[in-house]
Design a protein around this motif. Structure first.
Motif, PDB file in Angstrom:
ATOM      1  N   LYS A 110       6.136 -33.759 -41.432  1.00  0.00           N
ATOM      2  CA  LYS A 110       6.556 -34.741 -40.160  1.00  0.00           C
ATOM      3  C   LYS A 110       7.377 -35.844 -40.694  1.00  0.00           C
ATOM      4  O   LYS A 110       8.224 -36.320 -39.644  1.00  0.00           O
ATOM      5  CB  LYS A 110       5.128 -35.326 -40.072  1.00  0.00           C
ATOM      6  CG  LYS A 110       5.139 -36.319 -38.874  1.00  0.00           C
ATOM      7  CD  LYS A 110       5.189 -35.186 -37.503  1.00  0.00           C
ATOM      8  CE  LYS A 110       5.142 -36.260 -36.209  1.00  0.00           C
ATOM      9  NZ  LYS A 110       5.211 -35.519 -35.025  1.00  0.00           N
ATOM     10  N   THR A 111       7.802 -36.211 -41.656  1.00  0.00           N
ATOM     11  CA  THR A 111       8.386 -37.348 -42.129  1.00  0.00           C
ATOM     12  C   THR A 111       9.864 -36.898 -42.387  1.00  0.00           C
ATOM     13  O   THR A 111      10.571 -37.864 -42.789  1.00  0.00           O
ATOM     14  CB  THR A 111       7.797 -38.328 -43.170  1.00  0.00           C
ATOM     15  OG1 THR A 111       7.656 -37.608 -44.373  1.00  0.00           O
ATOM     16  CG2 THR A 111       6.450 -38.532 -42.650  1.00  0.00           C
TER      17      THR A 111
ATOM     18  N   TRP B 175      12.437 -38.599 -40.491  1.00  0.00           N
ATOM     19  CA  TRP B 175      12.221 -39.827 -39.982  1.00  0.00           C
ATOM     20  C   TRP B 175      13.183 -40.689 -40.807  1.00  0.00           C
ATOM     21  O   TRP B 175      13.687 -40.488 -41.941  1.00  0.00           O
ATOM     22  CB  TRP B 175      10.821 -40.312 -40.560  1.00  0.00           C
ATOM     23  CG  TRP B 175       9.709 -39.901 -39.612  1.00  0.00           C
ATOM     24  CD1 TRP B 175       9.847 -38.774 -38.659  1.00  0.00           C
ATOM     25  CD2 TRP B 175       8.400 -40.167 -39.637  1.00  0.00           C
ATOM     26  NE1 TRP B 175       8.649 -38.648 -38.148  1.00  0.00           N
ATOM     27  CE2 TRP B 175       7.748 -39.521 -38.765  1.00  0.00           C
ATOM     28  CE3 TRP B 175       7.723 -41.218 -40.360  1.00  0.00           C
ATOM     29  CZ2 TRP B 175       6.288 -39.496 -38.377  1.00  0.00           C
ATOM     30  CZ3 TRP B 175       6.351 -41.379 -40.305  1.00  0.00           C
ATOM     31  CH2 TRP B 175       5.512 -40.572 -39.232  1.00  0.00           C
TER      32      TRP B 175
ATOM     33  N   PHE C 199       5.897 -47.444 -41.061  1.00  0.00           N
ATOM     34  CA  PHE C 199       5.722 -45.873 -41.761  1.00  0.00           C
ATOM     35  C   PHE C 199       4.299 -45.425 -41.959  1.00  0.00           C
ATOM     36  O   PHE C 199       3.799 -44.456 -41.632  1.00  0.00           O
ATOM     37  CB  PHE C 199       6.421 -45.947 -42.968  1.00  0.00           C
ATOM     38  CG  PHE C 199       6.361 -44.519 -43.851  1.00  0.00           C
ATOM     39  CD1 PHE C 199       7.378 -43.689 -43.418  1.00  0.00           C
ATOM     40  CD2 PHE C 199       5.261 -44.374 -44.648  1.00  0.00           C
ATOM     41  CE1 PHE C 199       7.251 -42.484 -43.983  1.00  0.00           C
ATOM     42  CE2 PHE C 199       5.536 -43.300 -45.094  1.00  0.00           C
ATOM     43  CZ  PHE C 199       6.151 -42.258 -44.927  1.00  0.00           C
TER      44      PHE C 199
ATOM     45  N   ARG D  24       2.500 -44.992 -38.524  1.00  0.00           N
ATOM     46  CA  ARG D  24       2.762 -43.984 -37.609  1.00  0.00           C
ATOM     47  C   ARG D  24       2.424 -42.622 -38.511  1.00  0.00           C
ATOM     48  O   ARG D  24       1.762 -41.775 -37.718  1.00  0.00           O
ATOM     49  CB  ARG D  24       4.313 -43.770 -37.774  1.00  0.00           C
ATOM     50  CG  ARG D  24       5.128 -42.562 -36.853  1.00  0.00           C
ATOM     51  CD  ARG D  24       6.590 -42.875 -36.686  1.00  0.00           C
ATOM     52  NE  ARG D  24       7.140 -41.558 -36.078  1.00  0.00           N
ATOM     53  CZ  ARG D  24       8.413 -41.796 -36.059  1.00  0.00           C
ATOM     54  NH1 ARG D  24       9.161 -42.227 -36.565  1.00  0.00           N
ATOM     55  NH2 ARG D  24       8.993 -40.617 -35.214  1.00  0.00           N
ATOM     56  N   LEU D  25       2.671 -42.588 -39.607  1.00  0.00           N
ATOM     57  CA  LEU D  25       2.061 -41.346 -40.368  1.00  0.00           C
ATOM     58  C   LEU D  25       0.692 -41.297 -40.483  1.00  0.00           C
ATOM     59  O   LEU D  25      -0.043 -40.032 -40.318  1.00  0.00           O
ATOM     60  CB  LEU D  25       2.638 -41.556 -41.658  1.00  0.00           C
ATOM     61  CG  LEU D  25       2.088 -40.054 -42.738  1.00  0.00           C
ATOM     62  CD1 LEU D  25       2.564 -38.993 -42.257  1.00  0.00           C
ATOM     63  CD2 LEU D  25       2.894 -40.561 -44.048  1.00  0.00           C
TER      64      LEU D  25
ATOM     65  N   TRP E 205       5.554 -42.337 -49.278  1.00  0.00           N
ATOM     66  CA  TRP E 205       6.461 -43.639 -49.141  1.00  0.00           C
ATOM     67  C   TRP E 205       7.294 -43.584 -50.662  1.00  0.00           C
ATOM     68  O   TRP E 205       8.403 -44.073 -50.721  1.00  0.00           O
ATOM     69  CB  TRP E 205       5.747 -44.590 -49.016  1.00  0.00           C
ATOM     70  CG  TRP E 205       6.416 -46.123 -48.959  1.00  0.00           C
ATOM     71  CD1 TRP E 205       6.604 -46.867 -49.708  1.00  0.00           C
ATOM     72  CD2 TRP E 205       7.158 -46.376 -47.840  1.00  0.00           C
ATOM     73  NE1 TRP E 205       7.420 -47.888 -49.315  1.00  0.00           N
ATOM     74  CE2 TRP E 205       7.817 -47.764 -48.276  1.00  0.00           C
ATOM     75  CE3 TRP E 205       7.754 -45.932 -46.526  1.00  0.00           C
ATOM     76  CZ2 TRP E 205       8.773 -48.558 -47.281  1.00  0.00           C
ATOM     77  CZ3 TRP E 205       8.363 -46.525 -45.943  1.00  0.00           C
ATOM     78  CH2 TRP E 205       8.914 -48.048 -46.267  1.00  0.00           C
TER      79      TRP E 205
ATOM     80  N   ARG F 153      10.071 -41.287 -51.475  1.00  0.00           N
ATOM     81  CA  ARG F 153      11.285 -41.482 -50.744  1.00  0.00           C
ATOM     82  C   ARG F 153      11.765 -42.499 -51.085  1.00  0.00           C
ATOM     83  O   ARG F 153      12.995 -42.857 -50.723  1.00  0.00           O
ATOM     84  CB  ARG F 153      10.822 -41.726 -49.208  1.00  0.00           C
ATOM     85  CG  ARG F 153      10.230 -40.614 -48.515  1.00  0.00           C
ATOM     86  CD  ARG F 153      10.110 -40.873 -46.911  1.00  0.00           C
ATOM     87  NE  ARG F 153      11.496 -41.143 -46.380  1.00  0.00           N
ATOM     88  CZ  ARG F 153      11.718 -40.848 -45.137  1.00  0.00           C
ATOM     89  NH1 ARG F 153      10.812 -40.816 -44.185  1.00  0.00           N
ATOM     90  NH2 ARG F 153      12.840 -41.316 -44.766  1.00  0.00           N
TER      91      ARG F 153
END
Length: 211
Positions: free
Chosen positions: A165-166, A169, A177, A180-181, A203, A206
């Motif tokens: 999904k991310t 993004w 973040f 939304r997630l 997170w 990333r």
């Protein structure tokens, strides 16, 4: 006894043969059934034979409907049974078709449940709880469900779902973040603890910091 006086082929979505007895239309059969029975003009049929032919035709149509339904994806027994009932087939034909499909290995709830779980994990990861709910809605019995989902790892499924999904993004602040997630994973059936762990893990990976 009545005599077959005409056999007329009707073409359409399904090729059928109209059977006339003593110059009057009596019933129609699928072309395959008519060929299998080797019907011929001049042949005599008793009432019992005519009834047996129509039953054979109903069974043939019911079986073909089941094959078409299974052609899209594997199905549970309850799904196939429900589909055939909605199509208006009689209980006797449905039961006979269910038995035939099981004999052919085309209907097996344990194999279907395993397929469903693996398909979800590969293409749309979700929680054990939601997977169980989906299988229950499709009529799979509880003991099969429990056996199939016993090795589902919510943590890994949530992580793979989050990565999918991310992936594209844009970078944003941690709270946005997380919200939304978190909403996405909640819709996939994951609980609060799993969601928190997954959000933090993704997170961090990333290259961001939640602090």
């Amino acid at each position: 006894m009545r005599k077959i006086t005409a056999l007329r082929t009707r073409r359409g979505r399904e090729k059928r043969v109209k059977v006339f007895l003593d110059d009057q239309f009596a019933f129609s059969l699928g072309a395959e059934v008519a060929a299998k029975e080797s019907l011929q003009v001049g042949q005599e049929l008793s009432a019992d034979q005519a009834e047996a032919l129509t039953k054979s035709d109903h069974l043939h149509r019911c079986l073909n409907a089941a094959y078409r339904y299974l052609g899209y994806r594997p199905r549970s027994e309850a799904e196939v049974r429900g589909r055939l009932q909605r199509r208006g087939f009689d209980a006797g034909s449905i039961e006979a078709v269910i038995v035939r499909l099981k004999e052919q290995g085309l209907l097996d709830d344990a194999a279907f449940a395993q397929f469903w779980k693996e398909n979800r994990e590969s293409f749309s990861p979700r929680s054990r709880r939601l997977t169980k709910l989906e299988l229950r809605r499709m009529g799979v019995v509880a003991d099969i469900i429990e056996q199939v989902v016993s090795d589902v790892d919510d943590g890994e499924n949530a992580y793979r779902a989050a990565l999918r999904k991310t992936h594209h993004w844009p970078l944003s602040d941690y709270q946005s973040f997380r919200r939304r997630l978190g909403e996405y994973l909640r819709r996939r059936g994951f609980d609060y603890e799993v969601i928190n762990q997954t959000v933090g893990r993704v997170w961090q990976e990333r290259g961001n910091s939640s602090g």
